[in-house]
Scaffold this motif. Structure first.
Motif, short mmCIF file in Angstrom:
data_model
loop_
_atom_site.label_atom_id
_atom_site.label_comp_id
_atom_site.label_asym_id
_atom_site.label_seq_id
_atom_site.Cartn_x
_atom_site.Cartn_y
_atom_site.Cartn_z
N ALA A 1 44.06 57.21 43.24
CA ALA A 1 43.25 57.66 44.37
C ALA A 1 42.50 58.93 44.01
O ALA A 1 43.01 59.81 43.32
CB ALA A 1 44.14 57.92 45.58
N PHE B 1 40.92 54.71 58.67
CA PHE B 1 40.28 53.76 57.76
C PHE B 1 38.88 53.38 58.24
O PHE B 1 37.95 53.28 57.44
CB PHE B 1 41.15 52.51 57.64
N ARG C 1 35.74 57.30 50.87
CA ARG C 1 34.81 56.64 49.96
C ARG C 1 33.73 57.57 49.44
O ARG C 1 32.99 57.21 48.53
CB ARG C 1 34.13 55.46 50.68
N ALA D 1 37.25 55.00 54.87
CA ALA D 1 38.26 55.18 53.82
C ALA D 1 38.44 53.92 53.01
O ALA D 1 38.10 52.82 53.43
CB ALA D 1 39.59 55.59 54.45
N ARG D 2 38.96 54.12 51.80
CA ARG D 2 39.39 52.98 50.99
C ARG D 2 40.81 52.57 51.39
O ARG D 2 41.11 51.40 51.51
CB ARG D 2 39.37 53.35 49.50
N LYS D 3 41.65 53.58 51.58
CA LYS D 3 43.03 53.34 51.96
C LYS D 3 43.49 54.50 52.84
O LYS D 3 42.96 55.60 52.75
CB LYS D 3 43.95 53.24 50.73
N GLU E 1 44.51 49.07 54.10
CA GLU E 1 43.48 48.92 53.08
C GLU E 1 42.54 47.82 53.55
O GLU E 1 42.64 47.36 54.70
CB GLU E 1 44.10 48.59 51.73
N LEU E 2 41.63 47.40 52.70
CA LEU E 2 40.63 46.42 53.10
C LEU E 2 41.26 45.12 53.59
O LEU E 2 40.73 44.45 54.47
CB LEU E 2 39.68 46.13 51.94
N GLU F 1 42.27 58.16 51.43
CA GLU F 1 41.37 58.16 50.29
C GLU F 1 39.98 57.77 50.81
O GLU F 1 39.75 56.61 51.16
CB GLU F 1 41.82 57.18 49.21
#
Length: 523
Positions: free
Chosen positions: A300, A218, A322, A223-225, A249-250, A320
């Motif tokens: 995704a 991440f 960015r 990454a987003r997730k 995730e974030l 996933e």
């Protein structure tokens, strides 16, 4: 001899200043020889006598050799010494260019070579600053000649020389900057992998390793997730393994731990495809092929799947990203991290398998006597300090010797396996079943009072009686609780044993709760 204390290289610093000073001193000695050789081979008389030229050629590197002591005085002093020595180089080369007259073209070449060498040996920023200094000193010498402060013939500003100097320095600095940036990235990647390796090496369990891998991907890809799925093989062939995972995730990390069967990759899963064909880069996930993964990563796009397969663990890191394009360097770093994580996972799982094997009865696959003794002692200590209830049940298969004599030991072994499985299915998650003796089992039930323990014992009796075997199988049980029947292992086992004795003598296939004091000993 005392060890010399050295300053560690800071993250991102490629070469210590002390090493740069050493290299520049070596280059300065070569430059001195080149200038002296130019004077020696010159056909026209140069300003200054032989003693002056030889003295400067020897004193120049010898004097600046004192800068070798600068790093001992600290980083700032070392940088100042390097700066002063380079400024001195510019002055001496400019004066040598003026003094040689007709041979000034050779000195111009050496000045360009000097600026390029400094750009490579020191840094591209230092090389650019030195080029400015060379131009400034050259203009000063030309002005001094024009003002008759120095003898010689006035010349116009050497624009061609300046152009060549800046072209050489700019191109060298550009390539050096790109190389240095790439080296810094590689160093950063190596440092992050080293830190990640330390985290996974000291991780206490497999879920922590999976979470660390998801967090690494991440942060580094970026990454987003990120999701990590790992399927752990069972300690014994034929038993079902389990799947564990972690999700980032974030908002932060979700340590999923053990997952249900719906999370296991199906035959069309991209994870299974990656295990067979290698890393996969996808635009989108297929919800039909990977329903669980698609639910974790809804909508995704730009998905990277990095599989890992090692002795006891298989799985994948699914990210996933960015960006539409992922740098190969970042992908390789993530693959290295995945490899580190898989090794750590395999080590943890192997350790758990070894521990489980050491604490498991080889035939029935329940806890062995060693594990029972440790767990029972720990449960008694907890009950004594917290005041919680604790129950113990002893289970003995009825007429087991007759069954062995009639049908043989292979049948007897099969019955033992079935009885162990029946007990395991009838007890709670916090309870422990262990093989206590030949055909006898013990069940430790933390937190259970007399009523709850008797209900569990009755479920065990009915579960055994319902087994389908070559002959009917029943069991007799004795139950005791702490502190009513004692607060130590010997007293509680004696009470449960006496209750089991009563079940045997009252017709078998019964559950008996112990009296306050043991009434007999089972033979």
């Amino acid at each position: 001899m005392a060890n010399r204390k050295t300053r560690p290289v800071k993250p991102g610093e490629l070469v210590p200043v002390a090493d740069r000073i050493q290299w520049m001193l070596g280059w300065r000695a070569i430059l001195s020889v080149a200038v002296l050789a130019t004077w020696w081979l010159s056909d026209t008389p140069a300003a200054g006598g032989a003693g002056t030229w030889i003295g400067l050629a020897l004193a120049w590197p010898a004097g600046t050799a004192l800068s070798m002591l600068a790093p001992r005085a600290g980083r700032r002093v070392a940088r100042a010494a390097l700066t002063v020595s380079l400024l001195g180089d510019g002055v001496l080369l400019a004066l040598a260019k003026w003094a040689l007259g007709d041979q000034h073209h050779v000195l111009e070449f050496l000045i360009v070579l000097h600026a390029v060498a400094v750009t490579l040996l020191a840094s591209f920023r230092t090389g650019v600053r030195l080029a400015v200094w060379h131009c400034f000193v050259a203009v000063l010498v030309i002005d001094a000649v024009m003002l008759e402060l120095l003898p010689g013939t006035p010349t116009s500003t050497p624009w061609v020389f300046f152009g060549v100097l800046w072209a050489a320095v700019a191109s060298t600095a550009g390539f050096a900057a790109m190389n240095e940036r790439e080296l810094r990235r590689r160093r950063h990647d190596s440092e992050q992998l080293r830190q990640f390796g330390l985290r996974t090496t000291t991780a206490p369990d497999a879920v922590t390793v999976a979470a660390a891998l998801a967090e690494f991907a991440f942060e580094e890809l970026p990454a987003r997730k990120a999701v990590v799925l790992a399927h752990v093989q069972p300690p014994v062939a034929g038993e079902g393994g389990h799947t564990l995972g972690a999700y980032v995730e974030l908002a932060g990390t979700t340590r999923l731990g053990a997952l249900g069967p719906d999370s296991e990759p199906g035959p069309r899963s991209v994870i299974r495809h990656a295990m067979a064909a290698g890393p996969q880069l996808l635009r989108r996930l297929d919800p039909d092929a990977d329903p669980w993964l698609a639910a974790m990563l809804p909508d995704a796009h730009n998905v990277v799947v990095l599989p890992f397969t090692i002795d006891k663990v298989t799985g994948a890191l699914v990210v996933e990203v960015r960006r539409d394009r992922l740098e190969r360097r970042l992908l390789e770093t993530a693959m290295q991290a995945t490899l580190h994580a898989s090794v750590a996972l395999d080590r943890i799982v192997l350790t758990e398998h070894i521990r489980a094997t050491a604490e498991t009865d080889g035939l029935t696959r329940v806890a062995n006597r060693k594990r029972f003794d440790e767990a029972f002692a720990a449960a008694l200590r907890h009950a004594g300090t917290s005041g919680a209830d604790l129950a113990l049940a002893l289970v003995d298969i009825d007429h087991f010797k007759r069954l062995n004599d009639t049908y043989g030991h292979l049948t007897g072994d099969e019955v033992l396996k079935l009885v162990a499985a029946a007990i395991r299915a009838a007890i709670g998650e916090s309870d422990l079943v262990a093989r206590y003796g030949g055909e006898e089992f013990a069940v430790v039930m933390p937190g259970r009072d007399a009523a709850s323990a008797l209900a569990t014992a009755e479920r065990i009796r009915l579960s055994i009686a319902a087994l389908e075997t070559v002959t009917g199988v029943t069991a007799s049980l004795g139950v005791a609780t702490s502190p009513a029947h004692g607060s130590d292992a010997e007293a509680l086992i004696a009470s449960a044993d006496a209750a089991l004795y009563d079940s045997k003598h009252n017709g078998r296939n019964k559950v008996t709760f112990a009296d306050a004091q043991p009434t007999g000993v089972l033979r």
